[in-house]
Design a protein around this motif. Structure first.
Motif, PDB file in Angstrom:
ATOM      1  N   ALA A   1      20.587  -6.379 -27.835  1.00 37.19           N
ATOM      2  CA  ALA A   1      20.161  -6.638 -26.460  1.00 37.19           C
ATOM      3  C   ALA A   1      19.513  -8.014 -26.338  1.00 37.19           C
ATOM      4  CB  ALA A   1      19.181  -5.554 -26.006  1.00 37.19           C
ATOM      5  N   PHE A   2      18.778  -8.420 -27.351  1.00 43.30           N
ATOM      6  CA  PHE A   2      18.115  -9.732 -27.333  1.00 43.30           C
ATOM      7  C   PHE A   2      19.132 -10.863 -27.273  1.00 43.30           C
ATOM      8  CE2 PHE A   2      16.351 -13.451 -29.458  1.00 43.30           C
ATOM      9  CZ  PHE A   2      15.111 -13.592 -28.835  1.00 43.30           C
ATOM     10  N   HIS A   3      20.255 -10.700 -27.964  1.00 43.53           N
ATOM     11  CA  HIS A   3      21.243 -11.775 -28.045  1.00 43.53           C
ATOM     12  C   HIS A   3      22.252 -11.741 -26.900  1.00 43.53           C
ATOM     13  CE1 HIS A   3      20.483 -13.940 -31.804  1.00 43.53           C
ATOM     14  NE2 HIS A   3      20.029 -12.798 -32.280  1.00 43.53           N
ATOM     15  N   HIS A   4      22.594 -10.556 -26.402  1.00 47.01           N
ATOM     16  CA  HIS A   4      23.715 -10.460 -25.481  1.00 47.01           C
ATOM     17  C   HIS A   4      23.331 -10.057 -24.062  1.00 47.01           C
ATOM     18  CE1 HIS A   4      26.392 -11.250 -28.730  1.00 47.01           C
ATOM     19  NE2 HIS A   4      26.059 -10.161 -29.384  1.00 47.01           N
ATOM     20  N   GLN A   5      22.053  -9.871 -23.792  1.00 47.37           N
ATOM     21  CA  GLN A   5      21.599  -9.603 -22.443  1.00 47.37           C
ATOM     22  C   GLN A   5      20.367 -10.460 -22.173  1.00 47.37           C
ATOM     23  OE1 GLN A   5      21.230  -5.459 -21.355  1.00 47.37           O
ATOM     24  NE2 GLN A   5      22.628  -4.830 -22.959  1.00 47.37           N
TER      25      GLN A   5
ATOM     26  N   LEU B   1      14.907 -14.762 -35.106  1.00 49.17           N
ATOM     27  CA  LEU B   1      14.946 -15.588 -36.313  1.00 49.17           C
ATOM     28  C   LEU B   1      16.315 -16.211 -36.554  1.00 49.17           C
ATOM     29  CD1 LEU B   1      12.887 -13.374 -38.803  1.00 49.17           C
ATOM     30  CD2 LEU B   1      12.154 -15.500 -37.709  1.00 49.17           C
ATOM     31  N   PHE B   2      17.376 -15.570 -36.033  1.00 47.50           N
ATOM     32  CA  PHE B   2      18.731 -16.017 -36.339  1.00 47.50           C
ATOM     33  C   PHE B   2      19.561 -16.124 -35.065  1.00 47.50           C
ATOM     34  CE2 PHE B   2      17.112 -13.503 -39.896  1.00 47.50           C
ATOM     35  CZ  PHE B   2      17.201 -14.425 -40.932  1.00 47.50           C
ATOM     36  N   SER B   3      20.500 -17.046 -35.084  1.00 49.14           N
ATOM     37  CA  SER B   3      21.402 -17.194 -33.933  1.00 49.14           C
ATOM     38  C   SER B   3      22.514 -16.160 -33.948  1.00 49.14           C
ATOM     39  CB  SER B   3      22.005 -18.608 -33.915  1.00 49.14           C
ATOM     40  OG  SER B   3      22.717 -18.865 -35.126  1.00 49.14           O
TER      41      SER B   3
END
Length: 216
Positions: A61-65, A185-187
């Protein structure tokens, strides 16, 4: 943490991708209905690593929303699912307490709580009331002894629910925060999932390691 748990965690991490699964597919695999069902079932039977699931879903959710919206929804769904599973388990346990012959569910709870931990849970329940449920949810392997202590004290379901609601919310927020930290911490999402899963495994294994060190 059993071998089955480790396998389930590995599958969850693999589903997040290794950079090979498109974001849309990842979002469907860690969809909110599936998250709800898995966390609720994990509250009933100890074969699903629910903490790792919540943290992994928070990473995705953090990366894609939009992060605040997606992560807050993960926490809300996870808390509601954990609360639903806990109430179902407590209801089944109360049936066992009232039954003259007991029940398999109640005996299963007894088998998962050592006499020492049950005694500690009963003492904490006497001193702090149902709010001890909040701490029990945050301490690895602390939920079942306190739930069993509540059952043996014959706490009504409504009173148990008053303490378990905040406990489930605190639990979901804690593992959601682990996911946020891993995701930040990571992309690549899969790296964040790997970190979140590793942290949750360490947290789950800590009590068993501590007990072995005390015995040695």
């Amino acid at each position: 943490m059993t071998l089955r748990d480790l396998t389930a965690v590995a599958v969850a991490a693999a589903a997040a991708g290794a950079g090979q699964v498109p974001p849309e597919t990842t979002q469907r695999a860690v969809g909110y209905p599936a998250l709800f069902v898995l966390v609720a079932v994990g509250a009933l039977v100890p074969v699903i690593p629910t903490g790792a699931l919540v943290s992994s879903a928070a990473v995705v959710a953090f990366h894609h929303q939009w992060p605040p919206y997606g992560v807050l929804l993960v926490i809300a769904v996870s808390a509601l699912a954990a609360f639903t599973g806990d109430l179902a388990l407590y209801w089944l346990g109360r049936r066992g307490v009232r039954s003259r012959n007991g029940s398999r569910r109640l005996e299963g709870l007894r088998a998962r709580a050592t006499p020492e931990r049950l005694e500690q849970a009963q003492t904490q329940l006497d001193e702090h009331g149902v709010m001890v449920l909040v701490l029990s949810r945050l301490v690895p392997a602390g939920r079942i002894p306190v739930m069993l202590a509540c059952l043996l004290a014959e706490l009504p379901l409504r009173r148990f629910a008053r303490g378990d609601g905040p406990a489930c919310l605190a639990w979901a927020a804690t593992y959601g925060l682990i996911g946020i930290l891993g995701g930040s911490l990571f992309s690549e999402p899969w790296k964040g999932v790997a970190v979140a899963v590793a942290v949750t495994l360490l947290i789950s294994a800590a009590p068993a390691v501590f007990r072995r060190l005390r015995r040695s």
